[in-house]
Design a protein around this motif. Structure first.
Motif, PDB file in Angstrom:
ATOM      1  N   ARG A 113      41.396 -48.079   4.585  1.00  0.00           N
ATOM      2  CA  ARG A 113      40.973 -47.676   2.916  1.00  0.00           C
ATOM      3  C   ARG A 113      40.370 -47.143   2.366  1.00  0.00           C
ATOM      4  NH1 ARG A 113      39.081 -50.459  -2.227  1.00  0.00           N
ATOM      5  NH2 ARG A 113      38.985 -52.175  -0.921  1.00  0.00           N
ATOM      6  N   VAL A 114      38.411 -47.867   2.806  1.00  0.00           N
ATOM      7  CA  VAL A 114      37.729 -47.426   2.274  1.00  0.00           C
ATOM      8  C   VAL A 114      37.677 -46.055   2.324  1.00  0.00           C
ATOM      9  CG1 VAL A 114      34.803 -47.580   2.315  1.00  0.00           C
ATOM     10  CG2 VAL A 114      36.650 -49.156   1.859  1.00  0.00           C
ATOM     11  N   GLN A 132      39.590 -44.260   0.494  1.00  0.00           N
ATOM     12  CA  GLN A 132      39.474 -43.886  -1.168  1.00  0.00           C
ATOM     13  C   GLN A 132      38.246 -43.312  -1.163  1.00  0.00           C
ATOM     14  OE1 GLN A 132      39.916 -47.580  -2.946  1.00  0.00           O
ATOM     15  NE2 GLN A 132      38.093 -47.119  -4.173  1.00  0.00           N
ATOM     16  N   ALA A 146      37.628 -41.112  -5.082  1.00  0.00           N
ATOM     17  CA  ALA A 146      37.725 -42.566  -5.629  1.00  0.00           C
ATOM     18  C   ALA A 146      36.391 -43.580  -5.188  1.00  0.00           C
ATOM     19  CB  ALA A 146      39.259 -43.383  -6.078  1.00  0.00           C
ATOM     20  N   THR A 147      35.531 -43.345  -5.710  1.00  0.00           N
ATOM     21  CA  THR A 147      34.535 -44.491  -5.151  1.00  0.00           C
ATOM     22  C   THR A 147      33.377 -44.692  -6.384  1.00  0.00           C
ATOM     23  OG1 THR A 147      33.068 -41.942  -5.442  1.00  0.00           O
ATOM     24  CG2 THR A 147      34.148 -42.996  -2.991  1.00  0.00           C
ATOM     25  N   TRP A 186      35.670 -49.125  -6.780  1.00  0.00           N
ATOM     26  CA  TRP A 186      36.282 -49.199  -5.080  1.00  0.00           C
ATOM     27  C   TRP A 186      36.468 -50.678  -4.219  1.00  0.00           C
ATOM     28  CZ3 TRP A 186      33.799 -50.308  -0.195  1.00  0.00           C
ATOM     29  CH2 TRP A 186      32.475 -51.454  -0.733  1.00  0.00           C
ATOM     30  N   PHE A 226      43.872 -48.815  -7.007  1.00  0.00           N
ATOM     31  CA  PHE A 226      44.139 -47.879  -5.972  1.00  0.00           C
ATOM     32  C   PHE A 226      45.501 -47.801  -5.182  1.00  0.00           C
ATOM     33  CE2 PHE A 226      39.657 -46.885  -7.551  1.00  0.00           C
ATOM     34  CZ  PHE A 226      39.836 -45.650  -8.134  1.00  0.00           C
ATOM     35  N   TYR A 246      45.550 -45.498  -1.630  1.00  0.00           N
ATOM     36  CA  TYR A 246      45.300 -45.561  -0.381  1.00  0.00           C
ATOM     37  C   TYR A 246      45.358 -46.944   0.680  1.00  0.00           C
ATOM     38  CZ  TYR A 246      42.121 -41.825  -3.457  1.00  0.00           C
ATOM     39  OH  TYR A 246      42.614 -41.250  -3.777  1.00  0.00           O
TER      40      TYR A 246
END
Length: 278
Positions: free
Chosen positions: A106-107, A110, A115-116, A120, A126, A129
């Motif tokens: 997922r990270v 993202q 989308a950081t 986050w 989110f 993601y």
């Protein structure tokens, strides 16, 4: 094969008096799985590092093709080559060990989506993601492990997760550095099947010492020896090349029993004791 998606021209890297990569001109098509092989010290990992921007070439260029045409990636930083569409795995697994399998993917998804921000860690902010991570985990065969902490996975499962993290960046080209290294003989077939599946819609360049894996997966094989590209072509043609036999394969016989046939680990890896720049 498809159109070229990645190419190098005279790519060279010197480390003091050592030439690790020596004038390599190479191209990868958009619809192929190519294996890059060679003995230890041949320059394979250095070549990968030049492609992804972890090293800056002494000479030569790296170019990448997308819908907008060719782009010069020479000397760009790793995050810039990743944004362009080149993602890689490493010989040593490179994950967030105390984070769940789902969160690792997922990270990555993202981050690719930019989308950081400070949100986050906020999964609810989110949800798309999370959905993407679930889809990727299903593809790499880790849906049942989604809530497990990454460090608790087997080595083979960590390799699967690494590939999932790479896929989360929506790459055009995947560079896989010894994806079967350290994987048990029981899990090698699963890794091979996974790479074969991924190669259906991604260009794949892999470094691999396991010749059974190479011969099973590769549409094409390129051979480095002392930094030079000494052969590049279909697997059977390269396997039977006299220069390749002498430099690397050591008389590899496709009909000879593998280690798995006589109770070994099934790696099919040739004996190597070379050193120097990998």
């Amino acid at each position: 094969m498809g159109d070229q998606v990645l190419r190098t021209d005279g790519l060279t890297k010197h480390f003091g008096g050592i030439t690790a990569v020596d004038g390599v001109s190479f191209a990868l098509d958009s619809e192929e799985c190519c294996a890059l092989i060679g003995p230890n010290g041949a320059g394979k990992t250095t070549f990968f590092n030049l492609l992804t921007g972890e090293l800056e070439p002494s000479e030569g260029s790296v170019e990448f093709h997308d819908d907008d045409g060719w782009h010069d990636l020479t000397g760009l930083a790793p995050h810039e080559t990743a944004s362009a569409g080149l993602h890689r795995s490493y010989q040593i697994t490179n994950l967030f060990p105390t984070t769940t399998v789902r969160e690792n993917v997922r990270v990555a998804a993202q981050a690719h989506g930019n989308a950081t921000s400070r949100f986050w860690r906020n999964v609810d902010a989110f949800p798309e993601y999370v959905d993407e991570a679930e889809s990727i985990l299903e593809r790499v065969g880790l849906s049942a492990k989604a809530d497990d902490v990454a460090r608790n996975l087997s080595h083979g499962e960590k390799r699967q997760l690494e590939l999932g993290v790479a896929l989360a960046g929506d790459p055009d080209v995947l560079l896989l550095d010894e994806p079967a290294a350290g994987v048990s003989s029981e899990s090698v077939d699963e890794v091979v099947d996974l790479i074969r599946n991924v190669a259906r819609d991604h260009a794949v360049l892999l470094v691999e010492h396991n010749m059974d894996v190479v011969m099973d997966l590769a549409d094409r094989i390129a051979v480095l020896h002392q930094g030079e590209l000494i052969a590049d072509g279909p697997p059977t043609e390269v396997r039977d090349d006299d220069a390749v036999q002498e430099a690397y394969l050591g008389g590899y016989d496709p009909d000879a029993p593998t280690a798995s046939d006589d109770g070994g680990d099934g790696s099919g890896t040739t004996g190597e004791d070379g050193g120097g720049v990998a």
